[in-house]
Each structure stands twice: as structure tokens, then as C-alpha cells.
Scaffold this motif. Structure first.
Motif, PDB file in Angstrom:
ATOM      1  N   TYR A  21      13.860   2.551  14.036  1.00 41.30           N
ATOM      2  CA  TYR A  21      13.496   1.137  14.142  1.00 41.30           C
ATOM      3  C   TYR A  21      13.359   0.578  12.733  1.00 41.30           C
ATOM      4  O   TYR A  21      12.653   1.141  11.892  1.00 41.30           O
ATOM      5  CB  TYR A  21      12.182   0.967  14.915  1.00 41.30           C
ATOM      6  CG  TYR A  21      11.935  -0.481  15.235  1.00 41.30           C
ATOM      7  CD1 TYR A  21      12.611  -1.095  16.289  1.00 41.30           C
ATOM      8  CD2 TYR A  21      11.071  -1.252  14.474  1.00 41.30           C
ATOM      9  CE1 TYR A  21      12.434  -2.431  16.570  1.00 41.30           C
ATOM     10  CE2 TYR A  21      10.885  -2.585  14.761  1.00 41.30           C
ATOM     11  CZ  TYR A  21      11.562  -3.170  15.804  1.00 41.30           C
ATOM     12  OH  TYR A  21      11.386  -4.499  16.087  1.00 41.30           O
ATOM     13  N   ASP A  22      14.013  -0.528  12.470  1.00 43.89           N
ATOM     14  CA  ASP A  22      14.117  -0.983  11.078  1.00 43.89           C
ATOM     15  C   ASP A  22      13.772  -2.463  10.941  1.00 43.89           C
ATOM     16  O   ASP A  22      14.547  -3.252  10.426  1.00 43.89           O
ATOM     17  CB  ASP A  22      15.532  -0.723  10.546  1.00 43.89           C
ATOM     18  CG  ASP A  22      16.568  -1.538  11.292  1.00 43.89           C
ATOM     19  OD1 ASP A  22      16.382  -1.789  12.485  1.00 43.89           O
ATOM     20  OD2 ASP A  22      17.569  -1.938  10.663  1.00 43.89           O
ATOM     21  N   ASP A  23      12.559  -2.851  11.357  1.00 43.70           N
ATOM     22  CA  ASP A  23      12.187  -4.239  11.095  1.00 43.70           C
ATOM     23  C   ASP A  23      12.012  -4.471   9.600  1.00 43.70           C
ATOM     24  O   ASP A  23      12.273  -5.558   9.102  1.00 43.70           O
ATOM     25  CB  ASP A  23      10.933  -4.618  11.878  1.00 43.70           C
ATOM     26  CG  ASP A  23       9.789  -3.637  11.680  1.00 43.70           C
ATOM     27  OD1 ASP A  23      10.004  -2.583  11.052  1.00 43.70           O
ATOM     28  OD2 ASP A  23       8.679  -3.932  12.161  1.00 43.70           O
ATOM     29  N   TYR A  24      11.550  -3.436   8.887  1.00 38.10           N
ATOM     30  CA  TYR A  24      11.422  -3.487   7.425  1.00 38.10           C
ATOM     31  C   TYR A  24      11.731  -2.094   6.910  1.00 38.10           C
ATOM     32  O   TYR A  24      11.415  -1.110   7.588  1.00 38.10           O
ATOM     33  CB  TYR A  24       9.993  -3.898   7.006  1.00 38.10           C
ATOM     34  CG  TYR A  24       9.688  -5.325   7.419  1.00 38.10           C
ATOM     35  CD1 TYR A  24       9.968  -6.388   6.561  1.00 38.10           C
ATOM     36  CD2 TYR A  24       9.203  -5.610   8.683  1.00 38.10           C
ATOM     37  CE1 TYR A  24       9.752  -7.702   6.958  1.00 38.10           C
ATOM     38  CE2 TYR A  24       8.988  -6.921   9.088  1.00 38.10           C
ATOM     39  CZ  TYR A  24       9.265  -7.956   8.219  1.00 38.10           C
ATOM     40  OH  TYR A  24       9.065  -9.255   8.617  1.00 38.10           O
ATOM     41  N   PRO A  25      12.306  -1.977   5.732  1.00 39.42           N
ATOM     42  CA  PRO A  25      12.696  -0.637   5.265  1.00 39.42           C
ATOM     43  C   PRO A  25      11.507   0.308   5.088  1.00 39.42           C
ATOM     44  O   PRO A  25      11.666   1.518   5.217  1.00 39.42           O
ATOM     45  CB  PRO A  25      13.414  -0.909   3.935  1.00 39.42           C
ATOM     46  CG  PRO A  25      13.106  -2.319   3.564  1.00 39.42           C
ATOM     47  CD  PRO A  25      12.780  -3.036   4.824  1.00 39.42           C
ATOM     48  N   VAL A  26      10.315  -0.233   4.824  1.00 37.97           N
ATOM     49  CA  VAL A  26       9.161   0.669   4.685  1.00 37.97           C
ATOM     50  C   VAL A  26       8.925   1.436   5.983  1.00 37.97           C
ATOM     51  O   VAL A  26       8.519   2.607   5.951  1.00 37.97           O
ATOM     52  CB  VAL A  26       7.886  -0.122   4.275  1.00 37.97           C
ATOM     53  CG1 VAL A  26       7.401  -1.042   5.406  1.00 37.97           C
ATOM     54  CG2 VAL A  26       6.775   0.828   3.852  1.00 37.97           C
ATOM     55  N   ILE A  27       9.225   0.802   7.122  1.00 35.13           N
ATOM     56  CA  ILE A  27       9.005   1.476   8.405  1.00 35.13           C
ATOM     57  C   ILE A  27      10.073   2.548   8.622  1.00 35.13           C
ATOM     58  O   ILE A  27       9.812   3.595   9.205  1.00 35.13           O
ATOM     59  CB  ILE A  27       8.969   0.438   9.555  1.00 35.13           C
ATOM     60  CG1 ILE A  27       7.828  -0.556   9.314  1.00 35.13           C
ATOM     61  CG2 ILE A  27       8.807   1.102  10.921  1.00 35.13           C
ATOM     62  CD1 ILE A  27       6.449   0.068   9.203  1.00 35.13           C
ATOM     63  N   VAL A  28      11.278   2.298   8.122  1.00 37.12           N
ATOM     64  CA  VAL A  28      12.319   3.331   8.178  1.00 37.12           C
ATOM     65  C   VAL A  28      11.881   4.540   7.360  1.00 37.12           C
ATOM     66  O   VAL A  28      11.938   5.686   7.819  1.00 37.12           O
ATOM     67  CB  VAL A  28      13.668   2.778   7.656  1.00 37.12           C
ATOM     68  CG1 VAL A  28      14.720   3.886   7.650  1.00 37.12           C
ATOM     69  CG2 VAL A  28      14.132   1.597   8.503  1.00 37.12           C
ATOM     70  N   ASN A  57       0.824  -1.202   0.000  1.00 42.46           N
ATOM     71  CA  ASN A  57       0.000   0.000   0.000  1.00 42.46           C
ATOM     72  C   ASN A  57       0.861   1.256   0.000  1.00 42.46           C
ATOM     73  O   ASN A  57       0.584   2.224  -0.724  1.00 42.46           O
ATOM     74  CB  ASN A  57      -0.910  -0.024   1.239  1.00 42.46           C
ATOM     75  CG  ASN A  57      -1.785   1.195   1.322  1.00 42.46           C
ATOM     76  OD1 ASN A  57      -2.649   1.385   0.479  1.00 42.46           O
ATOM     77  ND2 ASN A  57      -1.559   2.026   2.317  1.00 42.46           N
ATOM     78  N   PHE A  58       1.926   1.243   0.793  1.00 41.89           N
ATOM     79  CA  PHE A  58       2.787   2.432   0.946  1.00 41.89           C
ATOM     80  C   PHE A  58       3.454   2.789  -0.378  1.00 41.89           C
ATOM     81  O   PHE A  58       3.522   3.954  -0.772  1.00 41.89           O
ATOM     82  CB  PHE A  58       3.841   2.156   2.023  1.00 41.89           C
ATOM     83  CG  PHE A  58       4.531   3.384   2.544  1.00 41.89           C
ATOM     84  CD1 PHE A  58       4.021   4.066   3.639  1.00 41.89           C
ATOM     85  CD2 PHE A  58       5.702   3.857   1.951  1.00 41.89           C
ATOM     86  CE1 PHE A  58       4.660   5.193   4.144  1.00 41.89           C
ATOM     87  CE2 PHE A  58       6.337   4.992   2.447  1.00 41.89           C
ATOM     88  CZ  PHE A  58       5.813   5.664   3.549  1.00 41.89           C
ATOM     89  N   MET A  59       3.937   1.747  -1.080  1.00 43.70           N
ATOM     90  CA  MET A  59       4.629   1.992  -2.354  1.00 43.70           C
ATOM     91  C   MET A  59       3.687   2.648  -3.354  1.00 43.70           C
ATOM     92  O   MET A  59       4.065   3.565  -4.081  1.00 43.70           O
ATOM     93  CB  MET A  59       5.180   0.665  -2.911  1.00 43.70           C
ATOM     94  CG  MET A  59       6.351   0.121  -2.094  1.00 43.70           C
ATOM     95  SD  MET A  59       6.831  -1.571  -2.556  1.00 43.70           S
ATOM     96  CE  MET A  59       7.725  -1.258  -4.079  1.00 43.70           C
ATOM     97  N   ARG A  60       2.450   2.150  -3.391  1.00 42.79           N
ATOM     98  CA  ARG A  60       1.488   2.706  -4.336  1.00 42.79           C
ATOM     99  C   ARG A  60       1.072   4.112  -3.922  1.00 42.79           C
ATOM    100  O   ARG A  60       0.990   5.023  -4.733  1.00 42.79           O
ATOM    101  CB  ARG A  60       0.267   1.792  -4.393  1.00 42.79           C
ATOM    102  CG  ARG A  60      -0.380   1.751  -5.746  1.00 42.79           C
ATOM    103  CD  ARG A  60      -1.498   0.784  -5.786  1.00 42.79           C
ATOM    104  NE  ARG A  60      -1.754   0.407  -4.422  1.00 42.79           N
ATOM    105  CZ  ARG A  60      -1.885  -0.773  -3.925  1.00 42.79           C
ATOM    106  NH1 ARG A  60      -1.855  -1.629  -4.610  1.00 42.79           N
ATOM    107  NH2 ARG A  60      -2.088  -1.066  -2.689  1.00 42.79           N
ATOM    108  N   GLU A  61       0.814   4.275  -2.633  1.00 44.11           N
ATOM    109  CA  GLU A  61       0.281   5.546  -2.124  1.00 44.11           C
ATOM    110  C   GLU A  61       1.270   6.694  -2.302  1.00 44.11           C
ATOM    111  O   GLU A  61       0.882   7.805  -2.624  1.00 44.11           O
ATOM    112  CB  GLU A  61      -0.028   5.355  -0.635  1.00 44.11           C
ATOM    113  CG  GLU A  61      -0.902   6.402  -0.022  1.00 44.11           C
ATOM    114  CD  GLU A  61      -2.382   6.110  -0.257  1.00 44.11           C
ATOM    115  OE1 GLU A  61      -3.169   6.922   0.188  1.00 44.11           O
ATOM    116  OE2 GLU A  61      -2.743   5.105  -0.887  1.00 44.11           O
TER     117      GLU A  61
END
Lengths: 416, 395
Positions: free
Chosen positions: B286-293, B158-162
Motif C-alpha cells: 500500500y503506497d499512499d506515501y513512500p514512508v508507508i512503503v 519522525n520516521f526519517m529521524r528515527e
């Protein structure tokens, strides 16, 4: 478009069968309440009694006002807002079924839910695709939201993910226990029409002719087999012959005689009824459940379901048919126990509850009565949808609804 | 009166010292209790203290079951007059920091050990997941059991598209963090990572690919919170807490998570700190996944979400770059040691501003932004926090 399932090839008996696992099973009490409703084919979510907020995942109190929640039927439309295809999993069941498509759906009813996604929902459809949600039960009897295309697509039921949530008879081999009566015969024919590969149809007395014999013997796909569920050895012998080839078992056997409790009932009728209905069910379960459990994830024709057709009066008792109702009650209780055991092995246990059937044993009962074809449709429908409680006919629907609303009142009404 | 308009008290009178890391291992036969003891032992060596010196403890762990901080104090021989158990995973370090500082300020404790420790046996990760939360048990994990990978795949999709962010943006973040990890002797990932390798990695749960995922491991992190006077007496370098924020279950009506609780309180953070994102010498996000970074960089005020792709492309996130990010390699390259994953951002920031790094030193580092994010209770991270730390004294 879903590729139609191929007819499975004969299995190599020397090869190790694929072991069936169930998806993660622990659930909250609220999720179990959702499962009970899912098993009846309802699409429900919790609604707050005070502020009418609709909520998901299952909660114990309203997140907006802390009011109490009740389950209500809801519109099943949704918009898919994100999706992914899971390609690795640490769970034994899902590892065997990867890749697995899931998505985030914004429900028309309000909440957001993570859902399973059918292969025919267009790729990259997230970000606005409209879907129809089905509330299914998984192999472990737990509730699951499944996003389907809004409109029917070809071979939609053959979607490999969806098929794990159903016991669709297509390409499966079914044992129907009582082929001498009209219900068993109608169920056998209905299953063949629904795509079953073979129906093994039980005959308790192979030396005696029975009504409908000619058309049953003429029906391609139906194979009569000797089976007397009142005889432990007969059941064991058939299980020994068919064991690993029964994918679905439908128990249509039953013993109906008129009579009261203190007045007009015969002890021998009650004993015969208990032997067929209750002990018979346990004989079937003990002979077939272990072999079915060992093949619960064995490809297209994996073992899938144990269906029992019983009288709805097992819930309430019935004046004039006290013994029949008593044995139906015991039968439903045994079935609940079997259901719990089979949830751990991935075999669905399903109950079709019928009102008085339009047969020779209900001659003095006023209509509406259930035609054997209706029972057949209910069995096929229950299997294809993966439900686990289906009332068939107007009387069974009425009794079940009243029993759910007020069990003790319904018992009084039905025994008066 | 709007209660949020009340000015928060400063953290004067409390300092943070003695960051320690017990080197991570992929699998450990030891228990969480062993790792907790190892962290306290490392603190003891760093500060010259023993069990009787510690009068407060803040504790976080996923694998100490059936014990909490209660079992841990008796197991490890502490008699604190103040203690707290913080079950918020990736947000636990920031939360421990601000709670311990308040306890010290108020005089409820003088020397608080903040500890996060987790072991990782074969199969612990799966077991932790299956019992993680009621909502995930009922409504997330039975959906393919992809674990956090699948949940964050939905958020990433969703983030990539948004916001028009592509995989190349995530590649830039992951490659920079790997570069940072190469000088950290404790990092589990020891080989360089190229953009090509990142892009060619196998898909785990589309659009999440292999190098977007952390490696679960065993490890422990700890630091001390005390008074400036006690720090001086112990001869410890010390950092000040310029400002902190914390928020849980923010924006519950967003269909998919595109922002964290930081967005609610970001203005308070920077006004309390008296500085701005441009003043930060590093970000430990916090970097569990790069989208959260990426989400944090925007929510914490480094750029607008619509400009994330451009901002990431323009910025050098390596230790020597213009915005050093996760200078120890972060969890993506150093490993995710359970709740310690929510502490390593704090300890790494402290090491950099106190000039005792594990690997390369961020030149002239004096100020760090630390950000925590934790607990995917259902479909999104629920707990968020952030802190601005400043060098007080290097001894």
C-alpha cells in the motif's frame, strides 16, 4: 523571535475586503464540552472515573477499561515529537493563512495530540523540544491545542497563528459603550494601555458633564462618541459612522437599581433596566455585528470580538436586586444566541461576569466589591487569551463555581 | 491457552480469479453506483457471468453515501446469500479476499464478487475528509487542514529521524514506481520521473513533497473468489491464498506511528505461507506515501528498519528488478481511486501471477505479497493486512 506586528496602514475603501472564513466547524459533543472549558481558560483532558486513565482525542468512554470519563484540569507541559509546516490546504480559512505549523506532542498528562505550533518554538525542535500547551478556542469557538515556547519570548502574542486564536487589542479599534461611568472609563484606559489603536467611548448625553471627563478627554487614543444604547436611532447613527472601523465592541452599559419583586421594586426601574441591558444589547448586535462579521479576517486590525460585561447574578437572581438580575439573565441568554451566530462568521463573543461593582449603585452592599480597574483587566485578559467566559472579582468567581456545581442550590442561596 | 497460537485453517477450497480494473479518471461526473456497476460489468465480461451467478458480494466505497452494500445489491440487481461491507479503505482488498475465501470454504457462498469503487467529483475529496472520522473532525483536520498530507508529514518527519532514512530513499521508491507505471496504460501519471525532479518538487507539508503524494481519482477494482471447480468450469485462471493476516489499532501507545499491525502477525504470515520474503516475485504494498512503503518493507520482513536506507539503495524495485514493487505504478503513479486504492494491490498481484498484466510482466511471476494499510482515523493508519498469493493454474 516573533516580529512585532506593524501598525496597519489605512485601508483603501475601494478595495474588496478580505472575506473571513472559519476553520472546519463540526465537532462531537465531547469536543464541545472541551470548548466550554477552554473558554474559561482551563487546560483540561478527560480522565476515567474507574481507572484514572487520561485520554485524548475527546471520547465517550475510556479506551482502557470502558469506564465513564470526566473532564479534569491537567499539567500543560509536553514534548514535541514530530512537526510539519502545512503548505497547501483545501480549507478556505487555512489557505489564507499558510504556511501553518503543526506538530505531534506527547503530553506530560499522558496522551499524544496534534497541536498548532508557535513560531518561536525552535525550528527542527521536534524530537524533544519542550513546549507549554494552551487550550484555545478557534475563530469558530472550537477547542484547539496550541504549543507555545516553554518560556515567554518577545512579542509572543504577535505570532500570526496565535493571533487568530485571540482577540488581542493591540492595534485594534474598540468601541466601549458607556463612557459616563467608572467601569467604561477604566475599560477604555485599560485597552489603550494594552495597545489598542483607538477607543471610541460612548457618551449617552453629550451635553451633560460627567465625573472623570477631564482625564478621559486628556487620554490619547480615546475618542468620545455620542451613543445612547437605549435609543435605536443613536446606535444606528454611530454604526453608520464607525461601522467598518470597530474591531472590538465592549458593552459596559448597565442599569442597576435596588428592589425586590413583590416588595420594594419599581416597574419603571425594571423597564428602564430591560431597555438598556437587554434591548440595548440587541440594538448593538443588530447595528454592529454584520459589519464586524464582514471584516473578521481583514488583516492586523480585523474585527475580532464582541464583549459583554454583565452581572453574574444573571445566572442566579439576587435578593435586593431582582430587576437588575432579571435583565442580566435576559442579557446572557441573548448573548448565547449571538455567540452561536457569530461562530459562523469568525467573531468571538465573550462574556465578563462581574459581582457588585464598587460604584454609587452598590453603596449598601458589603465588600468585597469589584473595582472598575479589575473589570478593565478582565476585559483585556479575556481578549488577549481568547477566552469567552471570565468571572471578575471574588464574588463572581464564587457564584460561578457554586452555580457550575449545583445551579438550583445557588439560585436559592443568592435569592435568600 | 494463548488463542493466537491456534493454527489457522488453510484456504484450501477457495481460489481468486478474474482481476479487473475500470480505468481511472481524475474527475468523474458519475456516481459510485455507476463505477460499481462498471466493475461488475467488467467482471461479467471477464468471467462470462451475470447478476444471477453472483451469490456473494464484498463491497467497499467512500462515496456511495447514503448507500452501503445493501443499497448496492438492490441498485445493481443482485440477490446474494452472503454479503459484507468493508469500510477499511486501503486495507479493504486484503480483508475482502480473506473474508470471501472463508465464505466460499464454508459453503456460505460459491461465487463472491469483491468490489471497490469510488467516484471523484470536484470537491469530493475535501468533503470526504471533513466527514472522515470523528477523531479527525475533532482533533486532526482543524489543525491546518493539510489532509492526509499533513498527518503523513508528521509520521514521515519522525520516521526519517528515527531510522536515518533520507528523501533519497523515498525518491528511489517513487522513481521505480513511476518507471513501472509507464507500461500501465491506465496509469494517470504518464511521464517519467527522475530523482532530480523528485528532489526538486515543491514542498506540500514538510518533509512531504509533491511526488510523495497520490492523486485522488475515480475508479473501480474487482475480483472473484470461488471454488477451484467453479473457476475451472468458467475457464478462469486462478490463484491460491497461501496465508493472510489482519490487525487493527496495533501499538496504540506508540507516540508516532513507526510500525503497522503487520509487526504483530508477521511470523504467522510466513509460517502459514511456508515461504519467506526472499521467495516473493513481487511486493504490492500500500503506497499512499513512500514512508508507508518503507515501513511495510521492514515490518513484513524484507529488512530491518535500521537497514532501510541501505536496503532501498541496494534493491531494484522495477518490474525487471530484484524486488518488483507496485508493478502497476501503485497509487503514487496510477492514482488513488478511494477504496479501490486498497484493491489495486490485490488485482495487480493477481494479474502478474496469472500472467495477464496491464503493462510489463514480472518474469516467471508465481508468488506475490500483497499488503494493505488504511484509515487514518486520527494520527495513524489503523487497519493493516497482508496476503501471500500463489499461482494455482493459468488457463
Amino acid at each position: 523571535m516573533t516580529e512585532p506586528l506593524d501598525k496597519p496602514k489605512r485601508k483603501d475603501p475601494l478595495k474588496r475586503s478580505h472575506v473571513g472564513h472559519v476553520p472546519p466547524a463540526p465537532r462531537s459533543r465531547a469536543a464541545k464540552a472541551m470548548a466550554v472549558r477552554a473558554g474559561q481558560g482551563r487546560f483540561v483532558l478527560q480522565v476515567c472515573k474507574d481507572c484514572a486513565e487520561t485520554t485524548y482525542p475527546p471520547r465517550d468512554r475510556c479506551p482502557k477499561c470502558w469506564g465513564e470519563l470526566v473532564w479534569r484540569d491537567q499539567p500543560d507541559g509536553a514534548t514535541l515529537v514530530a512537526e510539519t509546516t502545512v503548505r497547501t490546504s483545501m480549507d478556505l480559512f487555512f489557505r489564507d493563512h499558510l504556511p501553518w505549523r503543526i506538530g505531534t506532542a506527547k503530553l506530560d498528562a499522558g496522551p499524544v495530540a496534534i497541536v498548532h505550533v508557535h513560531g518561536d518554538v525552535a525550528d527542527g525542535a521536534a524530537g524533544g523540544a519542550r513546549v507549554r500547551l494552551k487550550l484555545c478556542l478557534d475563530r469558530g469557538g472550537n477547542p484547539a491545542l496550541f504549543a507555545l515556547p516553554e518560556t515567554e519570548t518577545p512579542n509572543m502574542q504577535d505570532d500570526p497563528q496565535l493571533r487568530t486564536f485571540t482577540a488581542n487589542p493591540k492595534h485594534r479599534r474598540v468601541l466601549v459603550t458607556d463612557g459616563r461611568g467608572p467601569v467604561g472609563q477604566a475599560v477604555a484606559e485599560g485597552l489603550i494601555e494594552a495597545g489598542a489603536a483607538t477607543v471610541f467611548l460612548g457618551n449617552a448625553d453629550p451635553l451633560m458633564r460627567y465625573p472623570g471627563q477631564a482625564s478621559i478627554e486628556a487620554c490619547e487614543g480615546i475618542e468620545t462618541v455620542p451613543l445612547d444604547i437605549g435609543d435605536t436611532r443613536s446606535v444606528a447613527e454611530l454604526a453608520g459612522q464607525l461601522g467598518g472601523r470597530v474591531d472590538i465592541l465592549v458593552n459596559t452599559a448597565g442599569f442597576t437599581r435596588e428592589g425586590g419583586v413583590g416588595f420594594g421594586g419599581k416597574i419603571t426601574d425594571l423597564q428602564a433596566g430591560l431597555d438598556i441591558d437587554v434591548t440595548g444589547l440587541m440594538r448593538l448586535a443588530q447595528a454592529f455585528a454584520p459589519a464586524m462579521s464582514g471584516r473578521s479576517d481583514d488583516g492586523v486590525n480585523a474585527a475580532a470580538a464582541f464583549v459583554d460585561v454583565a452581572s453574574v447574578y444573571g445566572l442566579t437572581g439576587r435578593s435586593g436586586f431582582a430587576g437588575m438580575a432579571a435583565s442580566a439573565a435576559a442579557r446572557l441568554t441573548l448573548l448565547a444566541g449571538l455567540k452561536s451566530e457569530m461562530r459562523q462568521t469568525g467573531i468571538r463573543v465573550m462574556s465578563v461576569l462581574t459581582g457588585p461593582v464598587d460604584d454609587e449603585w452598590h453603596q449598601s452592599v458589603l465588600p468585597p466589591k469589584v473595582a472598575p480597574r479589575q473589570v478593565a483587566r478582565a476585559v483585556v485578559d479575556t481578549l488577549a487569551n481568547g477566552h469567552d467566559l471570565t468571572p471578575v472579582g471574588d464574588i463572581a468567581k464564587d457564584v460561578l463555581a457554586r452555580w457550575q456545581a449545583d445551579p438550583l442550590l445557588t439560585i436559592r442561596e443568592e435569592t435568600e | 491457552m494463548d488463542p493466537s497460537s491456534r493454527r489457522r485453517a488453510s484456504y484450501d477450497g477457495a481460489v481468486v480469479c478474474a482481476p479487473v480494473t475500470v480505468p481511472y479518471v481524475r474527475f468523474s461526473p458519475q456516481t459510485a453506483h455507476w463505477w460499481t456497476g462498471a466493475a461488475l460489468s467488467a467482471l461479467g465480461r471477464a468471467a462470462g457471468i451475470g447478476p444471477n451467478d453472483i451469490d456473494g458480494i464484498c463491497y467497499s466505497s467512500f462515496s456511495a453515501h447514503p448507500d452501503t452494500v445493501v443499497g448496492m445489491v438492490q441498485h445493481l440487481g443482485l440477490s446474494p446469500r452472503w454479503m459484507d461491507h468493508i469500510p477499511t479503505g486501503g486495507a479493504s482488498g486484503v480483508m475482502a479476499l480473506r473474508r470471501a475465501a472463508r465464505a466460499v470454504q464454508a459453503g456460505d457462498a460459491d461465487l463472491v464478487a469483491c468490489v471497490a469503487a469510488d467516484t471523484n467529483h470536484i470537491d469530493s475529496f475535501r468533503q470526504t475528509l471533513t466527514q472522515f472520522s470523528r477523531f479527525s473532525q475533532d482533533a486532526t483536520y482543524p489543525y491546518g487542514f493539510g489532509g492526509p498530507n499533513a498527518t503523513f508529514a508528521l509520521i514521515t518527519d519522525n520516521f526519517m529521524r528515527e531510522y536515518g532514512v533520507g528523501r533519497e530513499s523515498f525518491a528511489k521508491l517513487c522513481v521505480a514506481q513511476r518507471d513501472n507505471a509507464l507500461s500501465n496504460p491506465h496509469a494517470l501519471m504518464k511521464k517519467p520521473l527522475s530523482v532530480e525532479q523528485y528532489m526538486a518538487a515543491r514542498p506540500i507539508s514538510d518533509p512531504v513533497h509533491l511526488f510523495d503524494c497520490v492523486m485522488p481519482c475515480a475508479g473501480a477494482e474487482a475480483f472473484l473468489v470461488t471454488t477451484p471447480e467453479r473457476a475451472e468450469a468458467l475457464g478462469l485462471s486462478a490463484a491460491r491464498i497461501a496465508a493472510t493476516i489482519e490487525r487493527h489499532n496495533a501499538f496504540p501507545d506508540d507516540s508516532v506511528q513507526t510500525r503497522g499491525g503487520w509487526e504483530c502477525d508477521i511470523d504467522a504470515l510466513w509460517s502459514d505461507a511456508g515461504c519467506c520474503p526472499a521467495d516473493m516475485d513481487m511486493v504490492e504494498a500500500y503506497d499512499d506515501y513512500p514512508v508507508i512503503v518503507a515501513m511495510q518493507l521492514a515490518d513484513l520482513g524484507f529488512c530491518a528498519k535500521a537497514d532501510l536506507a541501505g536496503f532501498i539503495a541496494r534493491t531494484d524495485f522495477t518490474v525487471a528488478g530484484d524486488l518488483p514493487l507496485n508493478t502497476n505504478g501503485g497509487q503514487l503513479s496510477a492514482g488513488q481511486a478511494g477504496a479501490a486504492g486498497g484493491y489495486q494491490n490485490v488485482t495487480e498481484a493477481l494479474r502478474q501471477i496469472l500472467h495477464c498484466p496491464l503493462g510489463r510482466q514480472v518474469p516467471d511471476a508465481r508468488r506475490a505479497l500483497v499488503s494493505g494499510f488504511g484509515m487514518v482515523n486520527y494520527d495513524r493508519g489503523v487497519c493493516t493486512g497482508a496476503a501471500v498469493l500463489e499461482q494455482e493454474v493459468v488457463r
